[in-house]
Design a protein around this motif. Sequence first.
Motif, PDB file in Angstrom:
ATOM      1  N   VAL A  41       2.806  -6.057  63.087  1.00 51.65           N
ATOM      2  CA  VAL A  41       2.341  -6.790  61.903  1.00 51.65           C
ATOM      3  C   VAL A  41       1.556  -8.033  62.348  1.00 51.65           C
ATOM      4  O   VAL A  41       0.509  -8.357  61.804  1.00 51.65           O
ATOM      5  CB  VAL A  41       3.544  -7.166  61.011  1.00 51.65           C
ATOM      6  CG1 VAL A  41       3.108  -7.968  59.804  1.00 51.65           C
ATOM      7  CG2 VAL A  41       4.290  -5.918  60.578  1.00 51.65           C
ATOM      8  N   TYR A  45      -2.387  -8.788  61.342  1.00 52.71           N
ATOM      9  CA  TYR A  45      -2.691  -9.833  60.352  1.00 52.71           C
ATOM     10  C   TYR A  45      -2.943 -11.229  60.920  1.00 52.71           C
ATOM     11  O   TYR A  45      -3.199 -12.164  60.171  1.00 52.71           O
ATOM     12  CB  TYR A  45      -1.566  -9.894  59.299  1.00 52.71           C
ATOM     13  CG  TYR A  45      -1.521  -8.647  58.440  1.00 52.71           C
ATOM     14  CD1 TYR A  45      -2.475  -8.436  57.443  1.00 52.71           C
ATOM     15  CD2 TYR A  45      -0.547  -7.679  58.633  1.00 52.71           C
ATOM     16  CE1 TYR A  45      -2.449  -7.282  56.671  1.00 52.71           C
ATOM     17  CE2 TYR A  45      -0.511  -6.519  57.855  1.00 52.71           C
ATOM     18  CZ  TYR A  45      -1.468  -6.340  56.884  1.00 52.71           C
ATOM     19  OH  TYR A  45      -1.459  -5.207  56.115  1.00 52.71           O
ATOM     20  N   GLU A  65      13.687   1.185  66.885  1.00 57.09           N
ATOM     21  CA  GLU A  65      15.080   1.358  66.443  1.00 57.09           C
ATOM     22  C   GLU A  65      16.061   1.094  67.599  1.00 57.09           C
ATOM     23  O   GLU A  65      17.131   0.527  67.394  1.00 57.09           O
ATOM     24  CB  GLU A  65      15.251   2.773  65.867  1.00 57.09           C
ATOM     25  CG  GLU A  65      16.605   3.083  65.245  1.00 57.09           C
ATOM     26  CD  GLU A  65      16.891   2.366  63.918  1.00 57.09           C
ATOM     27  OE1 GLU A  65      15.976   2.189  63.097  1.00 57.09           O
ATOM     28  OE2 GLU A  65      18.062   1.986  63.716  1.00 57.09           O
ATOM     29  N   LYS A  68      17.342  -2.456  67.833  1.00 61.02           N
ATOM     30  CA  LYS A  68      18.089  -3.083  66.729  1.00 61.02           C
ATOM     31  C   LYS A  68      19.540  -3.262  67.168  1.00 61.02           C
ATOM     32  O   LYS A  68      20.448  -2.576  66.698  1.00 61.02           O
ATOM     33  CB  LYS A  68      17.978  -2.198  65.472  1.00 61.02           C
ATOM     34  CG  LYS A  68      18.185  -2.983  64.188  1.00 61.02           C
ATOM     35  CD  LYS A  68      18.087  -2.123  62.963  1.00 61.02           C
ATOM     36  CE  LYS A  68      19.388  -1.429  62.659  1.00 61.02           C
ATOM     37  NZ  LYS A  68      19.413  -0.848  61.319  1.00 61.02           N
ATOM     38  N   GLY A  97      12.356  -3.163  57.903  1.00 60.82           N
ATOM     39  CA  GLY A  97      13.822  -3.198  57.888  1.00 60.82           C
ATOM     40  C   GLY A  97      14.425  -3.568  59.235  1.00 60.82           C
ATOM     41  O   GLY A  97      15.505  -4.160  59.289  1.00 60.82           O
ATOM     42  N   ILE A  98      13.727  -3.256  60.322  1.00 61.96           N
ATOM     43  CA  ILE A  98      14.302  -3.578  61.635  1.00 61.96           C
ATOM     44  C   ILE A  98      14.286  -5.089  61.862  1.00 61.96           C
ATOM     45  O   ILE A  98      15.297  -5.678  62.263  1.00 61.96           O
ATOM     46  CB  ILE A  98      13.552  -2.813  62.755  1.00 61.96           C
ATOM     47  CG1 ILE A  98      13.807  -1.306  62.576  1.00 61.96           C
ATOM     48  CG2 ILE A  98      13.991  -3.298  64.124  1.00 61.96           C
ATOM     49  CD1 ILE A  98      13.352  -0.433  63.726  1.00 61.96           C
ATOM     50  N   GLN A 100      14.221  -7.280  59.560  1.00 62.42           N
ATOM     51  CA  GLN A 100      15.180  -7.818  58.581  1.00 62.42           C
ATOM     52  C   GLN A 100      16.604  -7.778  59.139  1.00 62.42           C
ATOM     53  O   GLN A 100      17.345  -8.766  59.073  1.00 62.42           O
ATOM     54  CB  GLN A 100      15.117  -6.980  57.293  1.00 62.42           C
ATOM     55  CG  GLN A 100      16.121  -7.437  56.239  1.00 62.42           C
ATOM     56  CD  GLN A 100      16.244  -6.454  55.073  1.00 62.42           C
ATOM     57  OE1 GLN A 100      15.421  -5.571  54.898  1.00 62.42           O
ATOM     58  NE2 GLN A 100      17.282  -6.610  54.280  1.00 62.42           N
ATOM     59  N   ALA A 125      11.310  -1.638  53.033  1.00 62.19           N
ATOM     60  CA  ALA A 125      11.903  -2.969  52.935  1.00 62.19           C
ATOM     61  C   ALA A 125      11.591  -3.614  51.586  1.00 62.19           C
ATOM     62  O   ALA A 125      12.441  -4.281  50.993  1.00 62.19           O
ATOM     63  CB  ALA A 125      11.408  -3.846  54.084  1.00 62.19           C
ATOM     64  N   LYS A 134      22.750  -6.885  53.029  1.00 64.06           N
ATOM     65  CA  LYS A 134      23.350  -6.328  54.249  1.00 64.06           C
ATOM     66  C   LYS A 134      22.489  -6.599  55.476  1.00 64.06           C
ATOM     67  O   LYS A 134      21.267  -6.530  55.402  1.00 64.06           O
ATOM     68  CB  LYS A 134      23.479  -4.811  54.124  1.00 64.06           C
ATOM     69  CG  LYS A 134      24.568  -4.351  53.214  1.00 64.06           C
ATOM     70  CD  LYS A 134      24.694  -2.849  53.334  1.00 64.06           C
ATOM     71  CE  LYS A 134      25.684  -2.282  52.352  1.00 64.06           C
ATOM     72  NZ  LYS A 134      25.744  -0.832  52.432  1.00 64.06           N
ATOM     73  N   SER A 136      22.479  -5.029  59.466  1.00 63.16           N
ATOM     74  CA  SER A 136      23.153  -3.997  60.263  1.00 63.16           C
ATOM     75  C   SER A 136      22.488  -3.839  61.617  1.00 63.16           C
ATOM     76  O   SER A 136      21.266  -3.826  61.709  1.00 63.16           O
ATOM     77  CB  SER A 136      23.069  -2.629  59.580  1.00 63.16           C
ATOM     78  OG  SER A 136      23.395  -2.719  58.232  1.00 63.16           O
ATOM     79  N   LYS A 143      24.775   4.181  64.715  1.00 65.75           N
ATOM     80  CA  LYS A 143      23.772   3.539  63.863  1.00 65.75           C
ATOM     81  C   LYS A 143      24.461   2.579  62.883  1.00 65.75           C
ATOM     82  O   LYS A 143      25.475   2.939  62.267  1.00 65.75           O
ATOM     83  CB  LYS A 143      23.043   4.680  63.142  1.00 65.75           C
ATOM     84  CG  LYS A 143      22.229   4.299  61.962  1.00 65.75           C
ATOM     85  CD  LYS A 143      20.746   4.278  62.248  1.00 65.75           C
ATOM     86  CE  LYS A 143      20.018   3.964  60.953  1.00 65.75           C
ATOM     87  NZ  LYS A 143      18.828   3.225  61.114  1.00 65.75           N
ATOM     88  N   ASN A 144      23.910   1.389  62.753  1.00 68.54           N
ATOM     89  CA  ASN A 144      24.379   0.411  61.754  1.00 68.54           C
ATOM     90  C   ASN A 144      25.886   0.160  61.794  1.00 68.54           C
ATOM     91  O   ASN A 144      26.526  -0.002  60.755  1.00 68.54           O
ATOM     92  CB  ASN A 144      23.999   0.861  60.335  1.00 68.54           C
ATOM     93  CG  ASN A 144      22.496   0.829  60.120  1.00 68.54           C
ATOM     94  OD1 ASN A 144      21.766   0.216  60.908  1.00 68.54           O
ATOM     95  ND2 ASN A 144      22.035   1.475  59.075  1.00 68.54           N
ATOM     96  N   PHE A 161       0.394  -5.727  51.925  1.00 69.10           N
ATOM     97  CA  PHE A 161       0.758  -5.407  53.315  1.00 69.10           C
ATOM     98  C   PHE A 161       0.851  -3.881  53.514  1.00 69.10           C
ATOM     99  O   PHE A 161       0.696  -3.385  54.632  1.00 69.10           O
ATOM    100  CB  PHE A 161       2.131  -5.998  53.677  1.00 69.10           C
ATOM    101  CG  PHE A 161       2.104  -7.456  54.058  1.00 69.10           C
ATOM    102  CD1 PHE A 161       1.384  -7.892  55.166  1.00 69.10           C
ATOM    103  CD2 PHE A 161       2.830  -8.398  53.331  1.00 69.10           C
ATOM    104  CE1 PHE A 161       1.387  -9.236  55.536  1.00 69.10           C
ATOM    105  CE2 PHE A 161       2.832  -9.742  53.685  1.00 69.10           C
ATOM    106  CZ  PHE A 161       2.105 -10.158  54.790  1.00 69.10           C
ATOM    107  N   LEU A 165       0.225   0.443  56.532  1.00 73.90           N
ATOM    108  CA  LEU A 165       1.356   1.234  57.049  1.00 73.90           C
ATOM    109  C   LEU A 165       0.888   2.602  57.514  1.00 73.90           C
ATOM    110  O   LEU A 165       0.054   3.224  56.853  1.00 73.90           O
ATOM    111  CB  LEU A 165       2.368   1.473  55.925  1.00 73.90           C
ATOM    112  CG  LEU A 165       3.466   0.472  55.671  1.00 73.90           C
ATOM    113  CD1 LEU A 165       4.405   1.058  54.611  1.00 73.90           C
ATOM    114  CD2 LEU A 165       4.251   0.189  56.941  1.00 73.90           C
ATOM    115  N   ARG A 166       1.476   3.091  58.599  1.00 74.19           N
ATOM    116  CA  ARG A 166       1.187   4.474  58.993  1.00 74.19           C
ATOM    117  C   ARG A 166       1.776   5.415  57.939  1.00 74.19           C
ATOM    118  O   ARG A 166       2.797   5.081  57.316  1.00 74.19           O
ATOM    119  CB  ARG A 166       1.856   4.792  60.339  1.00 74.19           C
ATOM    120  CG  ARG A 166       1.226   4.098  61.524  1.00 74.19           C
ATOM    121  CD  ARG A 166       1.987   4.428  62.789  1.00 74.19           C
ATOM    122  NE  ARG A 166       3.425   4.134  62.594  1.00 74.19           N
ATOM    123  CZ  ARG A 166       4.357   4.310  63.513  1.00 74.19           C
ATOM    124  NH1 ARG A 166       4.052   4.797  64.677  1.00 74.19           N
ATOM    125  NH2 ARG A 166       5.624   4.016  63.264  1.00 74.19           N
TER     126      ARG A 166
END
Length: 357
Positions: A41, A45, A65, A68, A97-98, A100, A125, A134, A136, A143-144, A161, A165-166
Amino acid sequence: MQVINVKSALRDYQVHITETTDFIRDLGNIKERLYVIDSNVWEIYREQIFRGIDPSKVMVLPIHEDRKNLYTVMEVYDELMSRAAKRNMTLISIGGGIVQDITGFAASTLYRGLNWLYVPTTLLAQADSCIGSKTSLNYKNYKNLVGTFFPPNSIYLHPSFLKTLRDEDFYSGLGEVIKLHLIGGADHVKSLLARIDQVRERQPNALLDAISGSLNVKLGFLDDEFDRGKRNFLNFGHCFGHALEATSNFAIPHGQAVMTGMVFANIVAKNRRFMSKNFFAELNEKILLDNIVSRPTQDHLNMEHIYSAMKMDKKRIGDGLTLIMQGDGYKMTKITDLFHPELEKSIDELKEVIGVI
Ligand SMILES: NC(=O)c1ccc[n+]([C@@H]2O[C@H](COP(=O)([O-])OP(=O)(O)OC[C@H]3O[C@@H](n4cnc5c(N)ncnc54)[C@H](O)[C@@H]3O)[C@@H](O)[C@H]2O)c1
Ligand SMILES: [Zn+2]
């Protein structure tokens, strides 16, 4: 600008849905601040929307991932400590989300809680994970597994934004959008279907409607903030979906795995006569099958692997597998008695319905 108020036990917070980027300038007025920004990102940008951000206050976070986890959280602690962060420091996270989850966890634990602002940049997100409090992290292969409840102080949601995105990330988010509209019931599904083509073309107004529709449905479930009862229904598609993410080694993106998980749940619901054959066929035709773009392989649907992955579900309590299902009239229910033979039969049917590769 549209504002959605979210009530939470820790603090109430607001989602500011904004078509302009003025909020970036306003964030620059916060005295003690550190931006943590998804590296992709930032690259896209930095010369445009982020021109006003002081690069010396930016930590650029490579996203995967696999990252995380607690180690990456420690990188964020180190960055904050190297800046002699005090309790009055504000962490500003920008990404999907990652980002976040990593920054939310860091913000919730350092000094038992820093100010935290979040700018979601993926459809997943914006339409789903930004509210709900949450955070995680993955632990080893789980996971999480580790997490906290810690909402941001404010969220700034800027749909443009999403243009960059792909496709695979866009369709992953669309899976959660569809899930939330299905849980929301007939009126929500109708309004999404009326604009689904424009949503897929990423037309800004259609996206805005889809995002605010999704957030409004989710809000209705958040009075059960700590996941005790009705919030479970938000896990529609996830019991099987999480297993598929694991058996595909994350080749199938989260929201797309959830789409296949919803078809799976509908198969079980239909065969238990909780959902009529007609409704099953109608949902597949109108909203589900066309929006599955990442199809599982025969290998991903290996019965034993799916079974062991579903047994790992951290919300499972009894002997049987847990499944959130939807029935006629979009009615939700939860079963805890899904056993091996029914799972096997349902997976076989799933292969026929979605067509494996
Ligand atoms: N905390 C929660 O409540 C919650 C809920 C759902 C999911 N999650 C977690 O969120 C994660 C998935 O989040 P996600 O789908 O947002 O993915 P993500 O954060 O992995 O981002 C997906 C990809 O998109 C890129 N990207 C982000 N914004 C972009 C933009 N505007 N333009 C171009 N590329 C961009 C990222 O660099 C990354 O490569 C999972 O780890 C999942 O467990 C958390
Ligand atoms: Zn999800």
